[in-house]
Structure formats: structure tokens, C-alpha cells
Scaffold this motif. Structure first.
Motif, mmCIF file in Angstrom:
data_model
loop_
_atom_site.group_PDB
_atom_site.id
_atom_site.type_symbol
_atom_site.label_atom_id
_atom_site.label_comp_id
_atom_site.label_asym_id
_atom_site.label_seq_id
_atom_site.Cartn_x
_atom_site.Cartn_y
_atom_site.Cartn_z
ATOM 1 N N GLY A 34 10.328 -3.692 7.188
ATOM 2 C CA GLY A 34 11.493 -3.819 8.110
ATOM 3 C C GLY A 34 12.550 -4.372 7.462
ATOM 4 N N ILE A 35 13.870 -3.819 7.887
ATOM 5 C CA ILE A 35 14.927 -4.271 7.057
ATOM 6 C C ILE A 35 16.194 -4.547 8.060
ATOM 7 C CG2 ILE A 35 15.638 -1.879 6.556
ATOM 8 C CD1 ILE A 35 17.005 -2.606 4.282
ATOM 9 N N ALA A 36 17.096 -5.374 8.103
ATOM 10 C CA ALA A 36 18.244 -5.739 8.703
ATOM 11 C C ALA A 36 19.672 -5.340 7.912
ATOM 12 C CB ALA A 36 18.349 -6.967 9.126
ATOM 13 N N LEU A 37 20.327 -4.552 8.376
ATOM 14 C CA LEU A 37 21.577 -4.215 7.570
ATOM 15 C C LEU A 37 22.834 -4.502 8.458
ATOM 16 C CD1 LEU A 37 22.205 -0.959 5.237
ATOM 17 C CD2 LEU A 37 23.762 -1.404 7.221
ATOM 18 N N GLY B 144 15.311 -7.083 3.495
ATOM 19 C CA GLY B 144 14.266 -6.383 3.826
ATOM 20 C C GLY B 144 12.785 -7.003 3.623
ATOM 21 N N PHE B 145 11.746 -6.849 3.972
ATOM 22 C CA PHE B 145 10.537 -7.267 3.729
ATOM 23 C C PHE B 145 9.419 -6.146 4.105
ATOM 24 C CE2 PHE B 145 12.201 -10.988 6.740
ATOM 25 C CZ PHE B 145 12.973 -11.562 5.575
ATOM 26 N N SER B 146 8.508 -6.648 3.193
ATOM 27 C CA SER B 146 6.936 -6.096 3.781
ATOM 28 C C SER B 146 6.654 -7.277 4.666
ATOM 29 C CB SER B 146 5.928 -6.151 2.520
ATOM 30 O OG SER B 146 6.332 -5.074 1.408
ATOM 31 N N GLU B 147 6.307 -6.824 5.906
ATOM 32 C CA GLU B 147 6.400 -7.920 7.061
ATOM 33 C C GLU B 147 5.164 -8.693 6.925
ATOM 34 O OE1 GLU B 147 8.940 -8.608 8.699
ATOM 35 O OE2 GLU B 147 10.064 -6.859 8.499
ATOM 36 N N LEU B 148 5.266 -9.990 7.128
ATOM 37 C CA LEU B 148 3.902 -10.709 7.475
ATOM 38 C C LEU B 148 3.455 -10.469 8.712
ATOM 39 C CD1 LEU B 148 2.361 -13.145 6.572
ATOM 40 C CD2 LEU B 148 4.009 -14.718 7.468
ATOM 41 N N VAL B 149 2.233 -10.035 8.622
ATOM 42 C CA VAL B 149 1.595 -9.924 9.937
ATOM 43 C C VAL B 149 0.215 -10.568 10.182
ATOM 44 C CG1 VAL B 149 2.364 -7.320 9.772
ATOM 45 C CG2 VAL B 149 0.091 -7.905 8.872
ATOM 46 N N GLU C 286 18.902 -2.323 12.554
ATOM 47 C CA GLU C 286 17.351 -2.822 12.031
ATOM 48 C C GLU C 286 16.696 -1.591 12.132
ATOM 49 O OE1 GLU C 286 15.424 -6.309 13.028
ATOM 50 O OE2 GLU C 286 17.327 -7.745 12.744
ATOM 51 N N TRP C 287 15.702 -1.429 11.046
ATOM 52 C CA TRP C 287 14.721 -0.398 11.288
ATOM 53 C C TRP C 287 13.337 -0.712 10.606
ATOM 54 C CZ3 TRP C 287 18.493 0.182 7.542
ATOM 55 C CH2 TRP C 287 18.014 0.775 6.313
ATOM 56 N N TYR C 288 12.189 -0.341 11.308
ATOM 57 C CA TYR C 288 10.751 -0.567 10.883
ATOM 58 C C TYR C 288 10.094 0.501 10.686
ATOM 59 C CZ TYR C 288 12.225 -5.380 12.261
ATOM 60 O OH TYR C 288 13.047 -6.600 12.453
ATOM 61 N N HIS C 289 9.075 0.557 9.612
ATOM 62 C CA HIS C 289 8.189 1.706 9.727
ATOM 63 C C HIS C 289 6.909 1.085 9.432
ATOM 64 C CE1 HIS C 289 6.611 5.502 8.214
ATOM 65 N NE2 HIS C 289 7.730 5.944 8.092
ATOM 66 N N ARG C 290 5.898 1.536 10.360
ATOM 67 C CA ARG C 290 4.480 1.007 9.900
ATOM 68 C C ARG C 290 3.971 1.895 8.821
ATOM 69 N NH1 ARG C 290 1.372 -0.145 15.554
ATOM 70 N NH2 ARG C 290 -0.295 -0.752 14.031
ATOM 71 N N GLY C 291 2.822 1.317 8.217
ATOM 72 C CA GLY C 291 2.345 1.695 6.841
ATOM 73 C C GLY C 291 3.299 1.792 5.553
ATOM 74 N N TRP C 292 4.335 1.207 5.682
ATOM 75 C CA TRP C 292 5.167 1.065 4.552
ATOM 76 C C TRP C 292 5.392 -0.362 3.954
ATOM 77 C CZ3 TRP C 292 10.466 3.928 4.639
ATOM 78 C CH2 TRP C 292 10.165 5.500 4.912
ATOM 79 N N ASP C 293 5.687 -0.508 2.647
ATOM 80 C CA ASP C 293 5.959 -1.786 2.059
ATOM 81 C C ASP C 293 7.435 -1.875 1.527
ATOM 82 O OD1 ASP C 293 6.113 -0.480 -0.226
ATOM 83 O OD2 ASP C 293 4.321 -1.269 -1.103
ATOM 84 N N TYR C 294 8.011 -2.747 1.192
ATOM 85 C CA TYR C 294 9.316 -3.051 0.756
ATOM 86 C C TYR C 294 9.907 -2.238 -0.106
ATOM 87 C CZ TYR C 294 8.247 -5.886 -3.188
ATOM 88 O OH TYR C 294 7.861 -6.554 -4.550
ATOM 89 N N THR C 295 9.133 -1.766 -1.056
ATOM 90 C CA THR C 295 9.584 -0.632 -2.202
ATOM 91 C C THR C 295 9.985 0.772 -1.384
ATOM 92 O OG1 THR C 295 7.270 0.122 -2.386
ATOM 93 C CG2 THR C 295 8.168 -1.720 -3.778
ATOM 94 N N ASP C 296 9.139 1.019 -0.205
ATOM 95 C CA ASP C 296 9.288 2.440 0.587
ATOM 96 C C ASP C 296 10.830 2.047 1.229
ATOM 97 O OD1 ASP C 296 7.155 3.698 0.251
ATOM 98 O OD2 ASP C 296 5.995 2.010 1.417
#
Length: 306
Positions: A276-279, A230-235, A97-107
Motif C-alpha cells: 500500500g501507498i499514500a501519495l 509506501g510499504f509491504s504491509e505488516l499483516v 491511497e491505493w492497495y494491492h493484495r499479493g504485491w510487495d513494495y517493489t511492485d
């Protein structure tokens, strides 16, 4: 039991994954696998451990770390889910799993393309892979060359099913049709991102600003295999709480204990835009090596100990 050669192949893949993220300035994290509370998900049944739970995903803990100030993190870990074992499922499996702040699912889609091409180049001498970055799976050659295909979920139902995605959801047949009629067609020429899920299937994804009936969620398919979610995370904690209330109701109908993850909801308020995404690492290994069963790439099949 895997041979020394197979173990070396697995080790190479794990090293390549770590190198990819280290080179992009991600922090590797290592969070607990035994937790007092999990994210409520009715379709996932956890294992209990002396009154607590074995993690079904590291998402809860990783988002709390993001809320604490981390910008981009990844984790390789074991997860546990009660489901029937088979060619593509194991009750214990390795998750990335990895997460990146400031990104959306297209990134994240773009980063998936980069990750797989790096893995292909690093393990090009392994079975089923050639130096061009193509893979051979079930006798068919699949190109990993960019860009990968992107197919909206609703268009996938139009192309491959006899009812729409919304009709399938209303008739409680969505999962059945997706697995039986759509997934087998996906990702045979090149990988496919199946994206923009109806909001009823948003899970922990945010709703699209310009299409409130859709969620910014995707799944990655190669050779008919679902590999990542993967998602653009709901915050928005209030919206997430509403979704959890619905999930908790469904879980209680299954006579399972569940409670609201309050600390997680508090953390969401401090997250900001995040993707964020889980693989599934074991499935990736199986695909890269041209195998057709997960047991062929696991270090030890514990069922032999029964």
C-alpha cells in the motif's frame, strides 16, 4: 482563489489518476472521514470532531475493505492533520491511497513510475511540462523516464550526512537530519525511491525476511519533495499490536487520548501479502505545474476567510 484555468488543470489531473487505476481494474472506494478511532501514530496529531476524529489517512478503513475480500482498491480523499501550514504543508489536503493484495513494495515502486508517466503524458500541455515527460521545477529539468533511482536509506545517510542512520535514531535526530541534510539532494535528475528503513521506523511496514533490522518501506522524492510513502504491509496482528502499544505510550505522554483499533487488528489477520501507498496529490499538482507553494494550486485558500 484558483482561476477557471487552474481548476481545469486540477480536474484533468484527478481524471487522469482515476483513469489510470480504472484501466488497471482497481475499485475506487469512498470511506468515512470522521471516525471513532484512528491508527495510533505519535507524530501525527488529529483534529477532533464532537468526540470522534477527522481521518489523518483512509488506511484503517481501506484495509478493512481489503480484509473483506477486495483485491485492489484506491481512494482520492481529503485528510486532516494538525501541523503548521507552509509552502508544502496544509492542515487539510488531498490524499491518494491505493492497495494491492499479493504485491510487495517493489511492485508499488514500478506502478508509481507508470502512474507519473501517464500523468505527464495526459497533462503535457500544462505549465512546466513538455511532451517528453520531463518536468521543470525551480528552474531545473527532471526526467521522469524509467527506471527511477533507488537509494537505500542507510546509503543516503552515508552520502549526505555526517552520522549513520542508526546513530541519528539513537540521538533522536533522524527527522532533523533527513529533512535538513538529505531530502534537499534527492530527485533532481530523476525521481528517487528512498527505501529499506531501519526497523525502528517501520511504522506499518513488514520486516524484511533476509534483514530483520530493516523494514520494507520506501518514500518517493522528486525535486527534494517527499511525495509518497509506501510499504509491504505488516499483516501480523501481534507484531502490529506491539508497535501500537509503543505509539500509544508516546501519545499519552503528549496528553492526547488514544485507544487500540481492535477491529483493524482483527482485519489484518485476513489480509495476506499486501502492498500500500499514500501519495500527496496537492504536492504532485504543484510539482507538475512548476509551482513552489501549495496555495498556488488549491481551489480556495481558506485562510483568507479568517
Amino acid at each position: 482563489m484558483s482561476s477557471p484555468h487552474s481548476l481545469r488543470q486540477r480536474s484533468m489531473l484527478l481524471q487522469a489518476i482515476r483513469s489510470f487505476f480504472f484501466n488497471r481494474d482497481y475499485i475506487e472506494v469512498d470511506t468515512p472521514i470522521r471516525l471513532p478511532v484512528l491508527l495510533p501514530e505519535a507524530h501525527i496529531q488529529p483534529f477532533t470532531s464532537d468526540g470522534w476524529f477527522l481521518q489523518t489517512s483512509p488506511e484503517l478503513c481501506m484495509k478493512m475493505l481489503l480484509a473483506g475480500g477486495c483485491e485492489q482498491i484506491f481512494q482520492l480523499c481529503h485528510c486532516f492533520r494538525k501541523e503548521e501550514s507552509g509552502c508544502y504543508h496544509q492542515t487539510e489536503f488531498t490524499m491518494l491511497e491505493w492497495y494491492h493484495r499479493g504485491w510487495d513494495y517493489t511492485d508499488l515502486m514500478s506502478e508509481c513510475e507508470d502512474l507519473f508517466n501517464i500523468l505527464a503524458s495526459r497533462v503535457s500541455g500544462l505549465n512546466g511540462l513538455n511532451v517528453k515527460g520531463d518536468i521543470v521545477y525551480k528552474g531545473r529539468t527532471i526526467s521522469l523516464g524509467k527506471p527511477w533511482s533507488r537509494l537505500s536509506l542507510r546509503d543516503a545517510f552515508v552520502h549526505f550526512a555526517d552520522i549513520t542512520a542508526d546513530e541519528a535514531i539513537a540521538k533522536d535526530r533522524f527527522e532533523e537530519i533527513l529533512v535538513e541534510e538529505i531530502e534537499p539532494h534527492l530527485g533532481w535528475e530523476r525521481p528517487v525511491f528512498l527505501y529499506d528503513y531501519p526497523v525502528q521506523l517501520a511504522s506499518l511496514a513488514k520486516v524484511k525476511d533476509d534483514s530483520p533490522d530493516l523494514a520494507e518501506r520506501f518514500e518517493l522524492y522528486i525535486g527534494g519533495l517527499e511525495l509518497a510513502n509506501g510499504f509491504s504491509e505488516l499483516v501480523d496482528a501481534a507484531v502490529q499490536r506491539e508497535r501500537f502499544v509503543q505509539e500509544m505510550g508516546a501519545i499519552r505522554q503528549l496528553d492526547r487520548d488514544v485507544r487500540m483499533p481492535e477491529q483493524f487488528l482483527q482485519a489484518l489477520e485476513r489480509l495476506g501479502d499486501t502492498a500500500g501507498i499514500a501519495l500527496g496529490v496537492d504536492r504532485v499538482m504543484m510539482l507538475l505545474l512548476g509551482k513552489e507553494k501549495l496555495t498556488e494550486i488549491l481551489p480556495i485558500d481558506v485562510r483568507i476567510m479568517q
